[in-house]
Scaffold this active site. Structure first.
Site, mmCIF file in Angstrom:
data_model
loop_
_atom_site.group_PDB
_atom_site.id
_atom_site.type_symbol
_atom_site.label_atom_id
_atom_site.label_comp_id
_atom_site.label_asym_id
_atom_site.label_seq_id
_atom_site.Cartn_x
_atom_site.Cartn_y
_atom_site.Cartn_z
ATOM 1 N N GLU A 210 0.774 -4.150 7.678
ATOM 2 C CA GLU A 210 0.161 -2.937 7.139
ATOM 3 C C GLU A 210 -1.179 -3.261 6.494
ATOM 4 O O GLU A 210 -1.480 -4.421 6.197
ATOM 5 C CB GLU A 210 1.089 -2.270 6.119
ATOM 6 C CG GLU A 210 1.339 -3.094 4.868
ATOM 7 C CD GLU A 210 2.408 -2.485 3.963
ATOM 8 O OE1 GLU A 210 2.230 -2.542 2.727
ATOM 9 O OE2 GLU A 210 3.427 -1.976 4.487
ATOM 10 N N LYS A 212 -3.990 -4.028 3.975
ATOM 11 C CA LYS A 212 -4.120 -4.578 2.626
ATOM 12 C C LYS A 212 -5.301 -3.878 1.969
ATOM 13 O O LYS A 212 -6.448 -4.068 2.377
ATOM 14 C CB LYS A 212 -4.337 -6.093 2.631
ATOM 15 C CG LYS A 212 -4.345 -6.676 1.227
ATOM 16 C CD LYS A 212 -4.585 -8.159 1.217
ATOM 17 C CE LYS A 212 -4.388 -8.714 -0.187
ATOM 18 N NZ LYS A 212 -5.189 -8.004 -1.216
ATOM 19 N N ARG A 232 -1.196 -3.441 -12.681
ATOM 20 C CA ARG A 232 -0.596 -4.734 -12.340
ATOM 21 C C ARG A 232 -0.178 -5.506 -13.586
ATOM 22 O O ARG A 232 0.818 -6.231 -13.596
ATOM 23 C CB ARG A 232 -1.615 -5.532 -11.524
ATOM 24 C CG ARG A 232 -1.209 -6.936 -11.150
ATOM 25 C CD ARG A 232 -2.431 -7.692 -10.639
ATOM 26 N NE ARG A 232 -2.094 -9.060 -10.347
ATOM 27 C CZ ARG A 232 -1.923 -9.549 -9.126
ATOM 28 N NH1 ARG A 232 -2.042 -8.771 -8.082
ATOM 29 N NH2 ARG A 232 -1.636 -10.822 -8.937
ATOM 30 N N GLU A 261 -1.280 1.452 -4.385
ATOM 31 C CA GLU A 261 -2.668 1.198 -4.772
ATOM 32 C C GLU A 261 -3.409 2.528 -4.875
ATOM 33 O O GLU A 261 -3.230 3.416 -4.037
ATOM 34 C CB GLU A 261 -3.387 0.331 -3.724
ATOM 35 C CG GLU A 261 -2.804 -1.050 -3.532
ATOM 36 C CD GLU A 261 -3.695 -2.144 -4.104
ATOM 37 O OE1 GLU A 261 -4.830 -1.843 -4.498
ATOM 38 O OE2 GLU A 261 -3.222 -3.296 -4.145
ATOM 39 N N PHE A 300 3.322 1.967 -0.864
ATOM 40 C CA PHE A 300 3.840 1.118 0.205
ATOM 41 C C PHE A 300 5.250 0.596 -0.044
ATOM 42 O O PHE A 300 5.811 -0.089 0.807
ATOM 43 C CB PHE A 300 2.899 -0.056 0.487
ATOM 44 C CG PHE A 300 2.488 -0.855 -0.732
ATOM 45 C CD1 PHE A 300 3.369 -1.703 -1.368
ATOM 46 C CD2 PHE A 300 1.194 -0.761 -1.215
ATOM 47 C CE1 PHE A 300 2.990 -2.443 -2.466
ATOM 48 C CE2 PHE A 300 0.789 -1.495 -2.317
ATOM 49 C CZ PHE A 300 1.694 -2.341 -2.942
ATOM 50 N N LYS A 378 -0.206 -12.346 2.811
ATOM 51 C CA LYS A 378 -1.477 -11.642 2.967
ATOM 52 C C LYS A 378 -2.375 -12.446 3.896
ATOM 53 O O LYS A 378 -2.443 -13.670 3.827
ATOM 54 C CB LYS A 378 -2.156 -11.429 1.616
ATOM 55 C CG LYS A 378 -2.416 -12.677 0.806
ATOM 56 C CD LYS A 378 -2.990 -12.335 -0.570
ATOM 57 C CE LYS A 378 -3.160 -13.587 -1.422
ATOM 58 N NZ LYS A 378 -3.659 -13.283 -2.782
#
Length: 509
Positions: A210, A212, A232, A261, A300, A378
């Site tokens: 997906e 980033k 975060r 996000e 997500f 990632k």
């Protein structure tokens, strides 16, 4: 218990090089304390006040302080009470009253206790008692499995409270810690892979791939009409993002915890630079910020929906439930594939859309809150590391008067300190130079009139680089090739920086 016991333990932990020795010494201290005292000690020895901020920092400690007391009389309770009183001082004359309380505390402290207070209040208590070490010490002192302590700390977001519970009630008390809607937990973090092909291979085949997003990580909590938005670092930014609150309020779930996000987009849907999003999230004028830079929320992962905790469910099931609650327009584009060519093409398309890379996620992994789990990888087109600025040099030429060349350090998980990897002044705009000059003067831990200004290791910076090479110039024996600054990461704490082991992994490639 006398306060000097905490100061002595801190000295012993700083002198110990082995993790096992640090854990043993901390556990020995915790066994001697009441649960309430242990909670305070865990916070202090991790380098934090239970009050977080009390208006006293390194600058407050630069002046002359009272001479140390001859004998130890201060108790943990008395010191904690003084910190609370200092933090509560407000209004006219507050600076003078705060100074009187601080002087009184130092006058009652022995030389060893004063040294500990200076490091604690000045943000320089770096003796290697990071949260992982401290969690293991709590587990040993309470005679419970370390995994139980870590999970409880993840769910509560408060290791001191978990320590008190473990010492008072053992394993059964830790089982009482559950995911609570409205109380943020540490987000799951990702490891790095060089390519989508490598990521699929490491995850054993089929995986979710997906976008980033280069936005602001947000944890969303909703209970009925109450909505909470947490960064975060678990800071509450609900009041700053009214359009996100309105969106979450309209989702078809009464109780909801999700990970995502928030990001600023152009009218065409392309992401704006990270600094634009960060500036908006940090703005104290929500109405003006929303009018100028509206944010879009992408979710997500689902952690809780309508009374059902999903942390231990596999990624595929969590995403299925997320899809029932959140429309596709507010979820990152995603494919499920085992085909390396298909994953690589998806990465190329994602980069063409202006995003920074992709996340490759195991379909069977649980949500490993507060950890850099192996189930998330990632993939970005450049090598990057999150490092800590250890010192900075005054610039010359057109950079005269600005703090410019920064010294970069990777975290050493064994000692809790940092290992220098080199310096860089590349990638810095004039705006960045002005910002970092002001920021680093605040973090200075020594004279600022020399060429090199030593800093408290608190500022995280994201560095791009072309590779890692062996070097005898730096303590770690490694140096980064063509290192340049991408951005400063105010959303990361120094204990979240990349480790020297991660750097060595690059050198082995």
């Amino acid at each position: 218990m006398l306060f000097v016991a905490v100061a002595a333990a801190s000295d012993d932990v700083a002198a110990a090089s082995a993790r096992t020795a640090k854990v043993a010494r901390l556990a020995a201290l915790l066994r001697e304390l009441s649960p309430a005292e242990a909670a305070v000690a865990v916070s202090w020895l991790s380098g934090a006040l239970t009050q977080r901020q009390i208006g006293v920092g390194w600058a407050s400690l630069r002046g002359e302080l009272p001479s140390p007391a001859v004998g130890a009389t201060l108790t943990i309770e008395a010191v904690e009470d003084t910190f609370t009183r200092i933090g509560a001082v407000t209004g006219a004359g507050s600076q003078r009253e705060r100074r009187q309380l601080l002087d009184g505390l130092f006058a009652a402290a022995t030389d060893r206790e004063q040294a500990f207070l200076r490091r604690l209040l000045g943000g320089e208590l770096r003796q290697g008692a990071l949260l992982g070490v401290m969690a293991d010490a709590v587990a040993r002192a309470a005679e419970v499995p370390p995994a139980d302590v870590r999970r409880a700390a993840m769910l509560r977001g408060d290791l001191p409270a978990v320590a008190a519970a473990a010492l008072a009630g053992g394993r059964s008390a830790l089982a009482d810690f559950k995911l609570e809607v409205g109380r943020p937990i540490g987000p799951m973090l990702a490891q790095t892979a060089e390519s989508t092909q490598e990521a699929l291979a490491r995850l054993g085949g089929e995986a979710g791939v997906e976008w980033k997003l280069d936005g602001a990580r947000l944890q969303i909590h909703r209970s009925g009409s109450d909505v909470g938005l947490f960064t975060r670092t678990l800071d509450d930014v609900t009041a700053r993002l009214p359009e996100i609150v309105d969106y979450v309020s309209g989702l078809p779930a009464r109780d909801f915890v999700a990970d995502g996000e928030a990001i600023a987009l152009t009218k065409g849907g392309r992401p704006l630079p990270f600094q634009v999003t960060a500036s908006r999230v940090g703005s104290r004028d929500p109405a003006a910020g929303q009018a100028r830079t509206p944010l879009t929320l992408f979710l997500f992962d689902a952690l809780h929906v309508d009374g059902v905790d999903l942390l231990d469910e596999p990624t595929a099931e969590r995403h299925r439930i997320l899809s029932d609650v959140v429309p596709a327009a507010n979820r990152p584009d995603r494919i499920v594939t085992a085909n390396p060519d298909e994953a690589s093409q998806f990465l190329s398309t994602t980069l063409d859309r202006g995003h920074e890379g992709v996340m490759v996620k195991s379909l069977t992994a649980p949500y490993e809150a507060g950890r850099r789990g192996s189930g998330w990888l990632k993939v970005k087109p450049v090598h990057t590391l999150d490092l800590v600025v250890l010192a900075v040099e005054w610039g010359s030429g057109r950079r005269r008067g600005w703090l410019s060349n920064i010294h970069l350090g990777a975290r050493d998980p064994v000692t809790g300190g940092f290992v220098m990897l080199g310096k860089t002044f590349k990638g810095m705009t004039d705006e960045m130079l002005a910002w970092q000059t002001e920021r680093f003067l605040q973090l200075a831990s020594g004279p600022t009139d020399g060429w090199v200004v030593p800093l408290r290791p608190e500022q995280v910076v994201e560095i791009a680089f072309d590779g890692v090479q062996r070097s005898s110039r730096y303590p770690g024996g490694l140096a980064l090739r063509f290192a340049r600054v991408l951005r400063y990461r105010d959303d990361k704490r120094p204990e979240e920086a990349d480790t020297i082991d991660a750097v060595r992994a690059f050198s082995a490639q």
